[in-house]
Write a protein that holds these residues in place. Structure first.
Motif, short mmCIF file in Angstrom:
data_model
loop_
_atom_site.label_atom_id
_atom_site.label_comp_id
_atom_site.label_asym_id
_atom_site.label_seq_id
_atom_site.Cartn_x
_atom_site.Cartn_y
_atom_site.Cartn_z
N LEU A 93 80.33 32.49 75.64
CA LEU A 93 80.32 32.59 77.10
C LEU A 93 78.89 32.59 77.64
N VAL A 94 78.02 33.40 77.05
CA VAL A 94 76.64 33.47 77.51
C VAL A 94 75.95 32.11 77.31
N ALA A 95 76.23 31.46 76.19
CA ALA A 95 75.62 30.15 75.93
C ALA A 95 76.07 29.12 76.95
N VAL A 96 77.36 29.09 77.25
CA VAL A 96 77.89 28.12 78.22
C VAL A 96 77.35 28.43 79.62
N LEU A 97 77.29 29.71 79.98
CA LEU A 97 76.72 30.07 81.28
C LEU A 97 75.25 29.68 81.37
N GLY A 98 74.60 29.61 80.22
CA GLY A 98 73.20 29.19 80.17
C GLY A 98 73.03 27.69 80.11
N GLY A 99 74.13 26.94 80.14
CA GLY A 99 74.04 25.49 80.20
C GLY A 99 74.44 24.75 78.93
N ALA A 100 74.74 25.47 77.87
CA ALA A 100 75.15 24.81 76.62
C ALA A 100 76.56 24.27 76.77
N ARG A 101 76.78 23.04 76.35
CA ARG A 101 78.12 22.46 76.43
C ARG A 101 78.65 22.08 75.04
N PRO A 102 77.99 21.18 74.32
CA PRO A 102 78.51 20.85 72.99
C PRO A 102 78.36 22.04 72.03
N LEU A 103 79.17 22.05 71.03
CA LEU A 103 79.15 23.13 70.04
C LEU A 103 77.77 23.28 69.40
N ALA A 104 77.10 22.18 69.17
CA ALA A 104 75.76 22.24 68.57
C ALA A 104 74.79 23.00 69.47
N GLN A 105 74.91 22.83 70.78
CA GLN A 105 74.04 23.56 71.71
C GLN A 105 74.39 25.05 71.73
N ILE A 106 75.66 25.36 71.64
CA ILE A 106 76.08 26.76 71.59
C ILE A 106 75.53 27.42 70.32
N ALA A 107 75.63 26.73 69.21
CA ALA A 107 75.11 27.27 67.94
C ALA A 107 73.59 27.41 68.00
N ARG A 108 72.91 26.46 68.62
CA ARG A 108 71.44 26.54 68.77
C ARG A 108 71.07 27.73 69.64
N PHE A 109 71.82 27.96 70.71
CA PHE A 109 71.59 29.12 71.56
C PHE A 109 71.74 30.40 70.72
#
Length: 77
Positions: free
Chosen positions: A26-42
């Motif tokens: 949730l925090v990652a998506v609210l921060g702009g992450a969309r693909p799973l790779a971006q969420i994992a990087r966050f």
């Protein structure tokens, strides 16, 4: 809030609390992450304070852990 959400994982595969993983996503998506790779990087790049607030005291979950969880969640109650 997350206590009422059924955990689709097997007991054997639970290394992280469900609420912690969902909060992280949730925090990652609210921060702009969309693909799973971006969420994992966050998750990997988040400050230790963020991990502490989310209850992630162990190693950071990787993309496959997050992907398996999100794939198994049922969006319809």
């Amino acid at each position: 809030m997350f206590d009422r959400l059924p955990d689709p994982r097997r007991v054997r595969g639970r290394r992280y609390r469900l609420g912690s993983l969902l909060g992280l996503c949730l925090v990652a998506v609210l921060g702009g992450a969309r693909p799973l790779a971006q969420i994992a990087r966050f998750a990997a790049d988040a400050a230790p304070e963020v991990h502490d607030q989310l209850g992630l005291n162990r190693a950071t979950p990787n993309a496959s852990t997050l992907g398996r969880l999100l794939a198994r969640l049922d969006g319809d109650p």
